[in-house]
Write an enzyme that holds these catalytic residues in place. Structure first.
Site, PDB file in Angstrom:
ATOM      1  N   GLU A 260       0.799  -1.225   0.000  1.00 50.90           N
ATOM      2  CA  GLU A 260       0.000   0.000   0.000  1.00 50.90           C
ATOM      3  C   GLU A 260       0.836   1.282   0.000  1.00 50.90           C
ATOM      4  O   GLU A 260       0.514   2.224   0.725  1.00 50.90           O
ATOM      5  CB  GLU A 260      -0.921  -0.028   1.228  1.00 50.90           C
ATOM      6  CG  GLU A 260      -0.202   0.020   2.601  1.00 50.90           C
ATOM      7  CD  GLU A 260       0.191  -1.325   3.182  1.00 50.90           C
ATOM      8  OE1 GLU A 260       0.393  -2.287   2.403  1.00 50.90           O
ATOM      9  OE2 GLU A 260       0.311  -1.414   4.419  1.00 50.90           O
ATOM     10  N   HIS A 284      -8.024  -4.009  -1.163  1.00 47.77           N
ATOM     11  CA  HIS A 284      -7.267  -4.129   0.084  1.00 47.77           C
ATOM     12  C   HIS A 284      -6.237  -3.008   0.199  1.00 47.77           C
ATOM     13  O   HIS A 284      -6.201  -2.287   1.204  1.00 47.77           O
ATOM     14  CB  HIS A 284      -6.590  -5.501   0.139  1.00 47.77           C
ATOM     15  CG  HIS A 284      -5.765  -5.732   1.363  1.00 47.77           C
ATOM     16  ND1 HIS A 284      -6.263  -6.357   2.487  1.00 47.77           N
ATOM     17  CD2 HIS A 284      -4.497  -5.393   1.659  1.00 47.77           C
ATOM     18  CE1 HIS A 284      -5.323  -6.403   3.414  1.00 47.77           C
ATOM     19  NE2 HIS A 284      -4.230  -5.821   2.935  1.00 47.77           N
ATOM     20  N   GLU A 285      -5.425  -2.840  -0.839  1.00 49.42           N
ATOM     21  CA  GLU A 285      -4.376  -1.803  -0.759  1.00 49.42           C
ATOM     22  C   GLU A 285      -5.001  -0.407  -0.702  1.00 49.42           C
ATOM     23  O   GLU A 285      -4.505   0.470   0.014  1.00 49.42           O
ATOM     24  CB  GLU A 285      -3.399  -1.924  -1.926  1.00 49.42           C
ATOM     25  CG  GLU A 285      -2.764  -3.311  -2.108  1.00 49.42           C
ATOM     26  CD  GLU A 285      -2.237  -3.957  -0.849  1.00 49.42           C
ATOM     27  OE1 GLU A 285      -1.889  -3.234   0.103  1.00 49.42           O
ATOM     28  OE2 GLU A 285      -2.195  -5.208  -0.797  1.00 49.42           O
ATOM     29  N   HIS A 288      -6.004   0.433   2.784  1.00 51.13           N
ATOM     30  CA  HIS A 288      -4.889   0.857   3.643  1.00 51.13           C
ATOM     31  C   HIS A 288      -4.699   2.380   3.619  1.00 51.13           C
ATOM     32  O   HIS A 288      -4.075   2.933   4.522  1.00 51.13           O
ATOM     33  CB  HIS A 288      -3.588   0.198   3.184  1.00 51.13           C
ATOM     34  CG  HIS A 288      -3.317  -1.151   3.771  1.00 51.13           C
ATOM     35  ND1 HIS A 288      -3.331  -1.391   5.138  1.00 51.13           N
ATOM     36  CD2 HIS A 288      -2.973  -2.330   3.190  1.00 51.13           C
ATOM     37  CE1 HIS A 288      -3.011  -2.668   5.350  1.00 51.13           C
ATOM     38  NE2 HIS A 288      -2.800  -3.265   4.187  1.00 51.13           N
ATOM     39  N   GLU A 307      -3.676  -4.684   9.341  1.00 54.75           N
ATOM     40  CA  GLU A 307      -4.201  -5.692   8.420  1.00 54.75           C
ATOM     41  C   GLU A 307      -5.627  -6.146   8.747  1.00 54.75           C
ATOM     42  O   GLU A 307      -6.422  -6.368   7.841  1.00 54.75           O
ATOM     43  CB  GLU A 307      -3.242  -6.875   8.326  1.00 54.75           C
ATOM     44  CG  GLU A 307      -1.850  -6.494   7.787  1.00 54.75           C
ATOM     45  CD  GLU A 307      -1.863  -5.853   6.390  1.00 54.75           C
ATOM     46  OE1 GLU A 307      -2.873  -5.986   5.673  1.00 54.75           O
ATOM     47  OE2 GLU A 307      -0.855  -5.202   6.032  1.00 54.75           O
ATOM     48  N   ASP A 364       9.364 -10.368   9.624  1.00 52.16           N
ATOM     49  CA  ASP A 364       9.153 -11.212   8.432  1.00 52.16           C
ATOM     50  C   ASP A 364       8.911 -12.670   8.817  1.00 52.16           C
ATOM     51  O   ASP A 364       8.227 -13.390   8.091  1.00 52.16           O
ATOM     52  CB  ASP A 364      10.354 -11.128   7.474  1.00 52.16           C
ATOM     53  CG  ASP A 364      10.413  -9.790   6.744  1.00 52.16           C
ATOM     54  OD1 ASP A 364       9.360  -9.137   6.591  1.00 52.16           O
ATOM     55  OD2 ASP A 364      11.521  -9.388   6.344  1.00 52.16           O
ATOM     56  N   TYR A 372      -4.437 -10.765   9.804  1.00 56.54           N
ATOM     57  CA  TYR A 372      -5.426 -10.437   8.776  1.00 56.54           C
ATOM     58  C   TYR A 372      -6.798 -10.997   9.139  1.00 56.54           C
ATOM     59  O   TYR A 372      -7.775 -10.282   9.274  1.00 56.54           O
ATOM     60  CB  TYR A 372      -5.019 -11.042   7.414  1.00 56.54           C
ATOM     61  CG  TYR A 372      -3.806 -10.419   6.775  1.00 56.54           C
ATOM     62  CD1 TYR A 372      -2.529 -10.715   7.221  1.00 56.54           C
ATOM     63  CD2 TYR A 372      -3.930  -9.544   5.716  1.00 56.54           C
ATOM     64  CE1 TYR A 372      -1.410 -10.158   6.628  1.00 56.54           C
ATOM     65  CE2 TYR A 372      -2.816  -8.978   5.102  1.00 56.54           C
ATOM     66  CZ  TYR A 372      -1.565  -9.291   5.564  1.00 56.54           C
ATOM     67  OH  TYR A 372      -0.463  -8.742   4.968  1.00 56.54           O
TER      68      TYR A 372
HETATM   69  N1  BES Z   1       1.105  -4.455   3.695  1.00 57.55           N
HETATM   70  C1  BES Z   1       0.826  -5.737   3.157  1.00 57.55           C
HETATM   71  C2  BES Z   1       2.050  -6.433   2.617  1.00 57.55           C
HETATM   72  C3  BES Z   1       3.157  -6.597   3.620  1.00 57.55           C
HETATM   73  C4  BES Z   1       2.906  -6.992   4.904  1.00 57.55           C
HETATM   74  C5  BES Z   1       4.460  -6.360   3.231  1.00 57.55           C
HETATM   75  C6  BES Z   1       3.955  -7.135   5.818  1.00 57.55           C
HETATM   76  C7  BES Z   1       5.491  -6.499   4.141  1.00 57.55           C
HETATM   77  C8  BES Z   1       5.236  -6.886   5.438  1.00 57.55           C
HETATM   78  C9  BES Z   1      -0.231  -5.676   2.061  1.00 57.55           C
HETATM   79  O1  BES Z   1      -1.223  -4.724   2.299  1.00 57.55           O
HETATM   80  C10 BES Z   1      -0.954  -6.983   2.044  1.00 57.55           C
HETATM   81  O2  BES Z   1      -1.526  -7.318   3.036  1.00 57.55           O
HETATM   82  N2  BES Z   1      -0.923  -7.694   0.920  1.00 57.55           N
HETATM   83  C11 BES Z   1      -1.645  -8.931   0.770  1.00 57.55           C
HETATM   84  C12 BES Z   1      -2.925  -8.652   0.013  1.00 57.55           C
HETATM   85  C13 BES Z   1      -4.117  -9.466   0.434  1.00 57.55           C
HETATM   86  C14 BES Z   1      -4.382  -9.525   1.898  1.00 57.55           C
HETATM   87  C15 BES Z   1      -5.368  -9.002  -0.300  1.00 57.55           C
HETATM   88  C16 BES Z   1      -0.743  -9.896   0.008  1.00 57.55           C
HETATM   89  O3  BES Z   1       0.360  -9.503  -0.360  1.00 57.55           O
HETATM   90  O4  BES Z   1      -1.124 -11.026  -0.195  1.00 57.55           O
HETATM   91 ZN    ZN Z   2      -2.502  -5.300   3.869  1.00 58.11          ZN
END
Ligand code: BES
Ligand code: ZN
Length: 583
Positions: A260, A284-285, A288, A307, A364, A372
């Site tokens: 996002e 989703h993004e 955010h 999330e 990570d 989520y």
């Molecule tokens: N912000 C996250 C991606 C992220 C989280 C990057 C933690 C680094 C560390 C992003 O908004 C996300 O949640 N992406 C999901 C999308 C889905 C939930 C619709 C993904 O990448 O799968």
């Molecule tokens: Zn997210």
């Protein structure tokens, strides 16, 4: 000492960063950024501890060029290095000249062969959760927001994009200088840029999509509905606070579905299915923009605030655009992913709490679907307790109260106590917030379409299943026993051609059960897929299935070896850790 964030050297008793002026020159041959970071704080006259990772510091001076004392500490696991700078009385700004290290964890440098066009190199950043420090020395905690201005110098044949407002682009010989500014204060993890052969197509008055020439038309088709999505989101959450909402489709190795970054959401090319079936990732993004970017988690320990609220908001948008039946299917798939994440954390059940303790834990490594989907279910439970009208008013209040702030779980709970009296007691909030697993009595998604799929259990679906949405297929496939009988796998594949599924969510759900059931075509498809995509959501279950499947472990090892260099470092580390665990 006041160190509120286990993943940063930031000491809140010291000066707080406010504004960054960043100049960086991209050197593809040397895989480095030569950069200057001018950081302004709210005061001088004190030492200030910054975060860095692998940075080569060349000088630290005051704006008028006087050297300032600094000390670069030893490399600590997870945190990186502390850069302590002493600001003299009356000096609130320091100028740091530095280079990024060859292994900068936020950066992925791609060879031309790893891009769609095959002729130009590509570079992009991914700073969340704690990688910004490998690109810029700063107080790398979401607690301390910054505004910034930036000058990115790139080869003149390429575009340099930043998640900020474009100011101008000036060509100087074989180089181009691209200027940007971000006037809204952001947490450092939202600092982002990309450099490559990039073209844009307008999608609406406030949006365009950027991508490599070979995919930009497909991208424009896939995301044509983004303006309607933006308008629907504003009706739910209030005026969009960031001006533009542009999209950038990255090369296949991008390790996430989406990120996002403000004004410029980063997306995986695996969303380009041609049928707009994965636009929930864009919803989703976009969500955010309110939950995450406007109201941010104070530390990674409160990641569920980002999330969980965002999944909730994403599904509210989806309800408007696609209806409640589709939301129920998405929520059902989400619940399956949550149960699997909880099972995978059987050795570390603390990580199944919403509020986590992450001292000595790399964010990570803690990443999972728990923040989520458990976060989503907690908010659904609160919504049911308060009633939708009252909960909608609460959401608006939440976004107003904490606008451009970074908050802890406790601050959220205080607001719920004040605005929705009795709601926390009604749902037994401590079980959700600090308890492990998923509380019994969690909200359950219901819909006719969902029931028809669930009633099948392990029977083969009827011919009408050709018209199922990808979400019905996922619900069905995720419920099959692993292993399933070989005849069942063959029959499914013959009737529904699942090994050729165009939707990657369906394909991966199919391959994971088919691999564990010894279905040879699935093993072959997985082998090629592992070299085509870098999205962790797909790599991890595919590798896990090959590791556990009958006779396919050595293929997992060989593929990891063969493709490691194509993957983002975070994805490669995730794959390595699966192979080490052997699970
Ligand atoms: N912000 C996250 C991606 C992220 C989280 C990057 C933690 C680094 C560390 C992003 O908004 C996300 O949640 N992406 C999901 C999308 C889905 C939930 C619709 C993904 O990448 O799968
Ligand atoms: Zn997210």
């Amino acid at each position: 000492m006041a160190r509120p964030d286990p993943h940063s050297h930031t000491d809140l008793a010291q000066p707080h960063q406010q504004h960054l002026a960043w100049k960086a020159e991209v050197d593809f041959a040397g895989r480095t950024l030569r950069a200057t970071a001018t950081l302004r704080f709210d005061r001088g006259g004190s030492a200030v501890d910054l975060d860095g990772r692998g940075l080569v510091i060349e000088s630290v001076t005051s704006p008028d060029g006087r050297p300032l004392p600094f000390e670069l500490g030893p490399t600590e696991p997870i945190l990186g290095e502390r850069l302590r700078i002493t600001l003299p009385p009356g000096v609130d700004t320091c100028v740091i000249r530095y280079r990024t290290g060859p292994e900068a964890s936020a950066l992925q440098w791609l060879e031309p062969a790893q891009t769609g066009g095959g002729t130009a190199p590509f570079l992009y950043s991914q700073c969340q959760a704690i990688h910004a420090r490998s690109v810029v020395p700063l107080q790398d905690t979401p607690r301390l927001r910054i505004t910034y201005e930036a000058e990115l110098t790139v080869p003149a044949g390429l575009r340099g994009l930043m998640a900020a407002a474009a100011v101008d682009r000036e060509v100087r010989g074989d180089r181009a200088v691209e200027r940007y500014r971000m006037d809204e204060p952001i947490p450092p993890y939202l600092f982002a840029f990309a450099v490559g052969e990039l073209q844009a197509r307008d999608l609406g008055p406030r949006s365009r999509v950027w991508a490599e020439p070979s995919v930009v038309e497909r991208a424009a088709h896939e995301f044509a509905g983004v303006d309607r999505m933006l308008t629907s989101a504003e009706a739910l959450f209030g005026p969009y606070p960031w001006g533009r909402f542009d999209l950038l489709v990255l090369p296949p190795s991008f390790p996430y579905g989406g990120m996002e970054n403000p004004r410029l959401t980063f997306l995986t090319p695996t969303l380009l299915t041609g049928d707009r079936s994965l636009v929930n990732v864009v919803a989703h993004e976009l969500s955010h923009s309110w939950t995450g970017n406007l109201v941010s988690n104070a530390t990674a320990e409160d990641f569920w605030l980002n999330e969980g609220f965002t999944v909730f908001a994403e599904r509210r948008i989806l309800e408007v655009l696609e209806g409640p039946e589709m939301v129920a299917l998405h929520a059902a798939v989400g619940r399956q992913a949550l149960d699997e994440a909880v099972a995978n954390f059987r050795d570390r059940p603390q990580l199944t709490r919403l509020r986590t303790r992450l001292q000595d834990v790399d964010p990570d490594d803690a990443f999972s679907q728990v923040p989520y989907e458990k976060g989503y279910l907690f908010l659904r439970a609160l919504e049911e307790a308060a009633g939708r009208g009252a909960f909608d008013r609460f959401l608006r209040r939440y976004m107003d109260t904490f606008r451009f702030q970074s908050i802890t779980t406790e601050e959220l709970l205080d607001l719920v106590r004040a605005e929705l009296p009795g709601a926390l007691e009604a749902v037994d909030a401590p079980r959700w917030i600090d308890g492990e697993g998923v509380p019994a009595g969690a909200p359950v998604a219901r819909s006719g379409r969902l029931e028809r799929v669930e009633e099948l259990k392990t029977q083969l679906p009827p011919p009408e299943a050709r018209d199922w949405s990808p979400w019905e297929w996922q619900v069905y496939l995720n419920r099959l026993p692993r292993p399933s009988p070989a005849e069942v796998m063959t029959a499914l594949d013959d009737r529904f051609h699942l090994t050729e599924a165009p939707n990657p969510e369906v394909l991966v759900a199919w391959l994971t059960v088919a691999i564990r059931s010894g279905h040879a075509p699935a093993v072959r498809r997985a082998e090629t897929l592992l070299g085509e995509v870098g999205r962790m959501k797909y790599l991890k279950p595919l590798y896990a299935a090959l590791i556990a499947g009958p006779g396919t472990r050595s293929l997992a090892e060989a593929s990891a070896q063969r493709y490691r260099k194509r993957y983002h470092v975070i994805a490669a580390a995730g794959v390595e850790s699966l192979l080490r665990k052997g699970a």
